[in-house]
Write an enzyme that holds these catalytic residues in place. Structure first.
Site, short mmCIF file in Angstrom:
data_model
loop_
_atom_site.label_atom_id
_atom_site.label_comp_id
_atom_site.label_asym_id
_atom_site.label_seq_id
_atom_site.Cartn_x
_atom_site.Cartn_y
_atom_site.Cartn_z
N ASN A 90 -72.96 -44.10 67.99
CA ASN A 90 -73.29 -44.24 69.41
C ASN A 90 -74.24 -43.14 69.91
O ASN A 90 -74.94 -43.35 70.90
CB ASN A 90 -71.99 -44.24 70.22
N TYR A 156 -88.29 -44.80 72.06
CA TYR A 156 -86.88 -45.19 72.25
C TYR A 156 -86.64 -46.65 71.86
O TYR A 156 -85.81 -46.92 70.98
CB TYR A 156 -86.44 -44.88 73.69
N LYS A 160 -84.58 -48.34 68.56
CA LYS A 160 -83.49 -49.33 68.68
C LYS A 160 -83.82 -50.62 67.91
O LYS A 160 -82.92 -51.29 67.42
CB LYS A 160 -83.17 -49.60 70.15
P1 NAD Z 1 -75.41 -39.82 77.07
O1 NAD Z 1 -76.67 -39.01 77.10
O2 NAD Z 1 -74.45 -39.69 78.19
O3 NAD Z 1 -74.64 -39.57 75.70
C1 NAD Z 1 -75.33 -39.44 74.50
C2 NAD Z 1 -74.40 -38.87 73.46
O4 NAD Z 1 -75.17 -38.63 72.27
C3 NAD Z 1 -73.81 -37.53 73.90
O5 NAD Z 1 -72.45 -37.48 73.55
C4 NAD Z 1 -74.61 -36.52 73.09
O6 NAD Z 1 -73.84 -35.38 72.74
C5 NAD Z 1 -74.94 -37.32 71.84
N1 NAD Z 1 -76.11 -36.73 71.21
C6 NAD Z 1 -77.37 -36.66 71.71
N2 NAD Z 1 -78.15 -35.95 70.87
C7 NAD Z 1 -77.36 -35.60 69.82
C8 NAD Z 1 -77.59 -34.84 68.63
N3 NAD Z 1 -78.78 -34.32 68.34
N4 NAD Z 1 -76.55 -34.67 67.78
C9 NAD Z 1 -75.35 -35.19 68.05
N5 NAD Z 1 -75.06 -35.90 69.16
C10 NAD Z 1 -76.07 -36.08 70.03
O7 NAD Z 1 -75.91 -41.30 76.89
P2 NAD Z 1 -75.18 -42.72 76.99
O8 NAD Z 1 -75.83 -43.43 78.08
O9 NAD Z 1 -73.70 -42.61 76.96
O10 NAD Z 1 -75.73 -43.37 75.63
C11 NAD Z 1 -74.92 -43.67 74.51
C12 NAD Z 1 -75.68 -44.67 73.65
O11 NAD Z 1 -75.94 -45.84 74.42
C13 NAD Z 1 -77.05 -44.17 73.17
O12 NAD Z 1 -77.27 -44.60 71.85
C14 NAD Z 1 -78.01 -44.87 74.12
O13 NAD Z 1 -79.29 -45.05 73.54
C15 NAD Z 1 -77.30 -46.18 74.35
N6 NAD Z 1 -77.68 -46.91 75.57
C16 NAD Z 1 -77.44 -46.39 76.81
C17 NAD Z 1 -77.80 -47.11 77.95
C18 NAD Z 1 -77.55 -46.60 79.35
O14 NAD Z 1 -78.05 -47.20 80.32
N7 NAD Z 1 -76.78 -45.53 79.54
C19 NAD Z 1 -78.43 -48.36 77.80
C20 NAD Z 1 -78.66 -48.86 76.52
C21 NAD Z 1 -78.27 -48.12 75.41
#
Ligand code: NAD
Length: 248
Positions: A90, A156, A160
């Site tokens: 994730n 990005y 994906k």
């Molecule tokens: P967020 O930024 O709140 O969380 C991201 C997580 O990834 C965090 O726990 C962070 O510690 C971890 N992370 C980032 N860089 C890292 C690294 N170098 N090493 C280890 N861990 C790392 O984001 P989110 O919105 O909860 O996103 C979670 C997933 O969902 C991601 O893959 C994101 O691409 C995807 N996503 C999010 C959305 C949205 O609208 N929030 C939409 C589509 C997809």
């Protein structure tokens, strides 16, 4: 739904990942949450402890693109919980820089955490699952932009698309080991990052979503729960949209 299963969730310290951890715990799994730093891992564990989750959860902080670090951390999970059944890839980073300003460093950073880490973690988990001989489930977090692209920050969505390719290919390669590989593709999801946006950005965004609201982290976590559980035992190689139908 995942009673007795052992799961690792990367990016489990906040946002969608933290909610996946909580849903898995509520549904009977033992969970290792992976974060980038020990302090954020400890803070997430403290928050879960306040909610009454103490026994069946642990934290790890491997460097997700370093095979030795990931292998050692995943081995510590097997030491503590006895096995591994589920990996949720994730962790992810986003960026909206326009192409003309994009640096190679920024591109490599996005690809590294969003794609290379998924390969490294999936390989480490698959080795354990193959050795156990009882199958397993890999659930990757893709994005709706991994299907449609986005108008800025091309790396990005590119990353994906790669996650989707990895999902479909490894689903085929690992099927003989009864390891299922699927992905969820969230639309805009209500995390801290979205909360920081002004109303002028949020309102039109919500109006464009056919189901009339933004996704909540629980929406994504429940889809992950389904794909991690035996309820989806005949599902592999799927990229499941969880986006309120917000597609162009
Ligand atoms: P967020 O930024 O709140 O969380 C991201 C997580 O990834 C965090 O726990 C962070 O510690 C971890 N992370 C980032 N860089 C890292 C690294 N170098 N090493 C280890 N861990 C790392 O984001 P989110 O919105 O909860 O996103 C979670 C997933 O969902 C991601 O893959 C994101 O691409 C995807 N996503 C999010 C959305 C949205 O609208 N929030 C939409 C589509 C997809």
């Amino acid at each position: 739904m995942v009673e007795g299963k052992v799961a690792i969730v990367t990016g489990g310290t906040r946002g969608i990942g933290f909610t996946i951890v909580r849903e898995f715990l509520k549904n009977g799994a033992k969970v290792a949450l992976a974060g980038s730093r020990q302090e954020t891992v400890d803070a997430a564990l403290a928050k879960l402890a306040e909610e009454g989750f103490t026994d069946n959860v642990m934290g790890i902080a491997p460097a997700l693109t370093d095979p030795d670090s990931v292998t050692a951390a995943f081995a510590s999970v097997v030491d503590r919980f006895g096995r591994l059944d589920v990996l949720c890839n994730n962790a992810g980073v986003s960026s909206r820089t326009p192409l003309v300003d994009y640096t190679l460093e920024e591109f490599n950073k996005v690809m590294s955490i969003n794609v290379t880490a998924v390969f490294v973690c999936t390989q480490a988990a698959a080795r354990i699952m193959i050795e156990q001989g009882e199958g397993g489930a890999i659930v990757n977090t893709s994005s709706m932009v991994g299907k449609y692209g986005q108008p800025s920050g091309f790396a990005y969505p590119t990353s994906k698309f790669a996650v989707n390719g990895l999902t479909l290919s490894l689903a085929r390669e690992l099927a003989k080991h009864k390891i299922r590989v699927n992905a969820v593709a969230p639309g805009v999801t209500h995390t801290d990052m979205v909360d920081a946006l002004p109303d002028s950005v949020i309102k039109p965004l919500i109006e464009s979503i056919p189901l009339g609201r933004m996704g909540e982290p629980e929406d994504i976590a429940c889809a992950c729960l389904y794909l991690a559980s035996d309820m989806s035992s005949y599902v592999s190689g799927a990229v499941l949209p969880v986006d309120g139908l917000s597609r162009p």
